[in-house]
Design a protein around this motif. Structure first.
Motif, mmCIF file in Angstrom:
data_model
loop_
_atom_site.group_PDB
_atom_site.id
_atom_site.type_symbol
_atom_site.label_atom_id
_atom_site.label_comp_id
_atom_site.label_asym_id
_atom_site.label_seq_id
_atom_site.Cartn_x
_atom_site.Cartn_y
_atom_site.Cartn_z
ATOM 1 N N ILE A 75 13.286 0.688 8.011
ATOM 2 C CA ILE A 75 13.220 0.721 9.472
ATOM 3 C C ILE A 75 11.998 1.493 9.946
ATOM 4 O O ILE A 75 11.249 1.042 10.828
ATOM 5 C CB ILE A 75 14.508 1.326 10.049
ATOM 6 N N LEU A 76 11.761 2.662 9.363
ATOM 7 C CA LEU A 76 10.601 3.476 9.763
ATOM 8 C C LEU A 76 9.289 2.773 9.418
ATOM 9 O O LEU A 76 8.320 2.838 10.189
ATOM 10 C CB LEU A 76 10.667 4.846 9.086
ATOM 11 N N ALA A 77 9.251 2.084 8.276
ATOM 12 C CA ALA A 77 8.027 1.376 7.881
ATOM 13 C C ALA A 77 7.730 0.229 8.842
ATOM 14 O O ALA A 77 6.573 0.045 9.273
ATOM 15 C CB ALA A 77 8.166 0.857 6.452
ATOM 16 N N ILE A 78 8.756 -0.527 9.221
ATOM 17 C CA ILE A 78 8.552 -1.643 10.140
ATOM 18 C C ILE A 78 8.154 -1.134 11.524
ATOM 19 O O ILE A 78 7.272 -1.711 12.185
ATOM 20 C CB ILE A 78 9.826 -2.503 10.218
ATOM 21 N N ILE A 79 8.773 -0.049 11.976
ATOM 22 C CA ILE A 79 8.393 0.536 13.275
ATOM 23 C C ILE A 79 6.937 0.987 13.244
ATOM 24 O O ILE A 79 6.183 0.785 14.208
ATOM 25 C CB ILE A 79 9.332 1.699 13.632
ATOM 26 N N ALA A 80 6.528 1.596 12.135
ATOM 27 C CA ALA A 80 5.138 2.056 12.014
ATOM 28 C C ALA A 80 4.167 0.881 12.056
ATOM 29 O O ALA A 80 3.104 0.966 12.701
ATOM 30 C CB ALA A 80 4.968 2.846 10.717
ATOM 31 N N ILE A 81 4.508 -0.214 11.396
ATOM 32 C CA ILE A 81 3.642 -1.399 11.401
ATOM 33 C C ILE A 81 3.550 -1.988 12.801
ATOM 34 O O ILE A 81 2.459 -2.370 13.271
ATOM 35 C CB ILE A 81 4.167 -2.437 10.394
ATOM 36 N N ILE A 82 4.673 -2.063 13.513
ATOM 37 C CA ILE A 82 4.660 -2.617 14.865
ATOM 38 C C ILE A 82 3.848 -1.733 15.803
ATOM 39 O O ILE A 82 3.037 -2.224 16.609
ATOM 40 C CB ILE A 82 6.104 -2.784 15.373
ATOM 41 N N VAL A 83 4.043 -0.425 15.706
ATOM 42 C CA VAL A 83 3.268 0.500 16.545
ATOM 43 C C VAL A 83 1.785 0.397 16.229
ATOM 44 O O VAL A 83 0.936 0.416 17.139
ATOM 45 C CB VAL A 83 3.774 1.940 16.340
ATOM 46 N N PHE A 84 1.456 0.255 14.954
ATOM 47 C CA PHE A 84 0.049 0.096 14.564
ATOM 48 C C PHE A 84 -0.552 -1.164 15.182
ATOM 49 O O PHE A 84 -1.660 -1.139 15.737
ATOM 50 C CB PHE A 84 -0.053 0.041 13.042
ATOM 51 N N ALA A 85 0.181 -2.273 15.103
ATOM 52 C CA ALA A 85 -0.337 -3.540 15.636
ATOM 53 C C ALA A 85 -0.508 -3.473 17.152
ATOM 54 O O ALA A 85 -1.518 -3.934 17.696
ATOM 55 C CB ALA A 85 0.585 -4.687 15.248
ATOM 56 N N VAL A 109 -9.373 -8.469 11.404
ATOM 57 C CA VAL A 109 -9.408 -8.073 9.992
ATOM 58 C C VAL A 109 -8.266 -7.109 9.690
ATOM 59 O O VAL A 109 -7.579 -7.239 8.661
ATOM 60 C CB VAL A 109 -10.767 -7.430 9.653
ATOM 61 N N ARG A 110 -8.044 -6.153 10.578
ATOM 62 C CA ARG A 110 -6.961 -5.189 10.363
ATOM 63 C C ARG A 110 -5.586 -5.862 10.408
ATOM 64 O O ARG A 110 -4.728 -5.612 9.553
ATOM 65 C CB ARG A 110 -7.052 -4.073 11.408
ATOM 66 N N LEU A 111 -5.384 -6.714 11.374
ATOM 67 C CA LEU A 111 -4.102 -7.404 11.482
ATOM 68 C C LEU A 111 -3.892 -8.371 10.315
ATOM 69 O O LEU A 111 -2.769 -8.513 9.819
ATOM 70 C CB LEU A 111 -4.031 -8.160 12.811
ATOM 71 N N PHE A 112 -4.960 -9.014 9.886
ATOM 72 C CA PHE A 112 -4.854 -9.915 8.735
ATOM 73 C C PHE A 112 -4.468 -9.141 7.476
ATOM 74 O O PHE A 112 -3.660 -9.620 6.659
ATOM 75 C CB PHE A 112 -6.182 -10.647 8.523
ATOM 76 N N SER A 113 -5.007 -7.934 7.316
ATOM 77 C CA SER A 113 -4.677 -7.107 6.144
ATOM 78 C C SER A 113 -3.190 -6.734 6.149
ATOM 79 O O SER A 113 -2.517 -6.809 5.103
ATOM 80 C CB SER A 113 -5.536 -5.845 6.136
ATOM 81 N N ILE A 114 -2.668 -6.356 7.321
ATOM 82 C CA ILE A 114 -1.252 -5.994 7.414
ATOM 83 C C ILE A 114 -0.373 -7.218 7.206
ATOM 84 O O ILE A 114 0.688 -7.142 6.568
ATOM 85 C CB ILE A 114 -0.967 -5.338 8.776
ATOM 86 N N VAL A 167 2.101 -10.570 13.620
ATOM 87 C CA VAL A 167 2.385 -9.438 12.729
ATOM 88 C C VAL A 167 3.726 -8.798 13.073
ATOM 89 O O VAL A 167 4.534 -8.486 12.179
ATOM 90 C CB VAL A 167 1.246 -8.407 12.814
ATOM 91 N N CYS A 168 3.996 -8.612 14.351
ATOM 92 C CA CYS A 168 5.262 -7.994 14.766
ATOM 93 C C CYS A 168 6.449 -8.881 14.400
ATOM 94 O O CYS A 168 7.479 -8.382 13.918
ATOM 95 C CB CYS A 168 5.240 -7.727 16.268
ATOM 96 N N ILE A 169 6.320 -10.200 14.609
ATOM 97 C CA ILE A 169 7.410 -11.116 14.253
ATOM 98 C C ILE A 169 7.659 -11.092 12.747
ATOM 99 O O ILE A 169 8.806 -11.020 12.287
ATOM 100 C CB ILE A 169 7.075 -12.545 14.717
ATOM 101 N N THR A 170 6.597 -11.133 11.968
ATOM 102 C CA THR A 170 6.741 -11.120 10.510
ATOM 103 C C THR A 170 7.427 -9.845 10.045
ATOM 104 O O THR A 170 8.295 -9.879 9.156
ATOM 105 C CB THR A 170 5.366 -11.253 9.844
ATOM 106 N N ALA A 171 7.064 -8.715 10.646
ATOM 107 C CA ALA A 171 7.678 -7.442 10.270
ATOM 108 C C ALA A 171 9.175 -7.435 10.589
ATOM 109 O O ALA A 171 9.999 -6.995 9.774
ATOM 110 C CB ALA A 171 6.968 -6.295 10.982
ATOM 111 N N ILE A 172 9.536 -7.918 11.763
ATOM 112 C CA ILE A 172 10.947 -7.930 12.165
ATOM 113 C C ILE A 172 11.745 -8.899 11.295
ATOM 114 O O ILE A 172 12.883 -8.607 10.887
ATOM 115 C CB ILE A 172 11.068 -8.298 13.652
ATOM 116 N N LEU A 228 -1.671 1.565 6.036
ATOM 117 C CA LEU A 228 -1.939 1.686 7.468
ATOM 118 C C LEU A 228 -3.126 2.613 7.739
ATOM 119 O O LEU A 228 -3.999 2.289 8.552
ATOM 120 C CB LEU A 228 -0.689 2.198 8.185
ATOM 121 N N ILE A 229 -3.150 3.749 7.080
ATOM 122 C CA ILE A 229 -4.245 4.710 7.286
ATOM 123 C C ILE A 229 -5.571 4.116 6.815
ATOM 124 O O ILE A 229 -6.609 4.247 7.493
ATOM 125 C CB ILE A 229 -3.929 6.035 6.565
ATOM 126 N N THR A 230 -5.544 3.446 5.658
ATOM 127 C CA THR A 230 -6.764 2.840 5.147
ATOM 128 C C THR A 230 -7.268 1.735 6.070
ATOM 129 O O THR A 230 -8.474 1.603 6.305
ATOM 130 C CB THR A 230 -6.512 2.252 3.738
#
Length: 271
Positions: A27-37, A49-54, A131-136, A263-265
């Motif tokens: 849950i925390l990982a998916i929230i972090a990815i969504i917030v990042f996007a 490029v960043r969104l494609f990497s995620i 990206v958000c849909i894929t994460a969810i 995410l940091i990278t």
């Protein structure tokens, strides 16, 4: 082949390294990815490029989880239109945060114009949305609904909210069965929503009757459930839900560190 809600939910009962991860970590990982996007700049060349990497990272997790591609596609298509409508209007809208606009060389009626900046902003929104849909979808496909509620409770979500979610999960499939029974009854009476020879007004009326019948049955089921809970002592000593405590394992910590590192990278990546 008819795909039911039970078939899609069965994906979360598979056994894979992603399924075995602790629910809190996922849950925390998916929230972090969504917030990042969502937090990426509105218009910037490096966004794609960043969104494609995620997205590649999420697809690798999906492959590792051995999820059914057909069910993933159905979930994706079911949710995509909600964001796609916002994306399609962006080329015709001049956003206030953009200073200059370049007209796209296509002449449309009523003086409507498209801009390159609007198209670029729309594509950025689409990439973020995907990206958000894929994460969810990854989260919901690798976690049982009850486990998701329990993990949210262990993360500190108020017990009132988790109680409502647990009740929703418990009776979601019940009302799905009720809806299927209504549809079977309609089919036995030769009701077909796609029948072109039937007046559209009458079909809409029948759909309205179906929704109304489902709401009435939901209300009656809720009333019966609440009375049964009161008879069993609900409300006398507060709202208590048993939550099984789990300790984080090495794989959970490794997954958390891997996600954070990616995410940091991706953020610090010079583009």
């Amino acid at each position: 082949m008819e795909i039911t809600l039970t078939d899609i939910e069965r994906e979360s009962y598979k056994n894979s390294p992603v399924h075995r991860l602790d629910g809190r970590v996922k849950i925390l990982a998916i929230i972090a990815i969504i917030v990042f996007a969502v937090s990426l700049p509105r218009i910037e060349e490096s966004n794609f490029v960043r969104l494609f990497s995620i997205e590649i990272y999420l697809i690798l997790l999906i492959l590792l989880a051995r999820l059914n591609p057909l069910y993933l596609f159905i979930r994706f298509i079911a949710v995509l239109p909600f964001g796609l409508a916002m994306v399609l209007i962006q080329p015709f809208v001049r956003q206030p945060f953009i200073d200059t606009f370049t007209i796209y060389p296509i002449y449309l009626p009523l003086g409507i114009t498209m801009t390159y900046e609007g198209i670029y902003f729309g594509l950025t929104l689409l990439a973020k949305y995907i990206v958000c849909i894929t994460a969810i979808i990854l989260l919901s496909s690798t976690m049982k609904m009850n486990d998701m509620v329990a993990s949210a409770r262990r993360l500190g979500v108020p017990k009132e909210i988790t109680l409502l979610l647990s009740m929703m999960v418990r009776y979601l499939f019940v009302f799905w069965i009720v809806l299927k029974r209504i549809r079977v009854a309609q089919k036995t009476r030769l009701f077909d929503i796609w029948n072109k020879s039937t007046p559209r007004k009458w079909i809409l009326e029948q759909i309205g009757y179906t929704i109304g019948s489902l709401l009435i049955r939901s209300y009656e089921q809720g009333e019966r459930t609440y009375i049964s809970m009161l008879c069993r002592g609900y409300g006398n000593d507060g709202i208590n839900i048993y939550i099984h405590k789990n300790k984080l394992r090495i794989t959970d910590i490794a997954f958390s560190l891997l996600t954070a590192t990616i995410l940091i990278t991706t953020i610090l990546l010079p583009l």
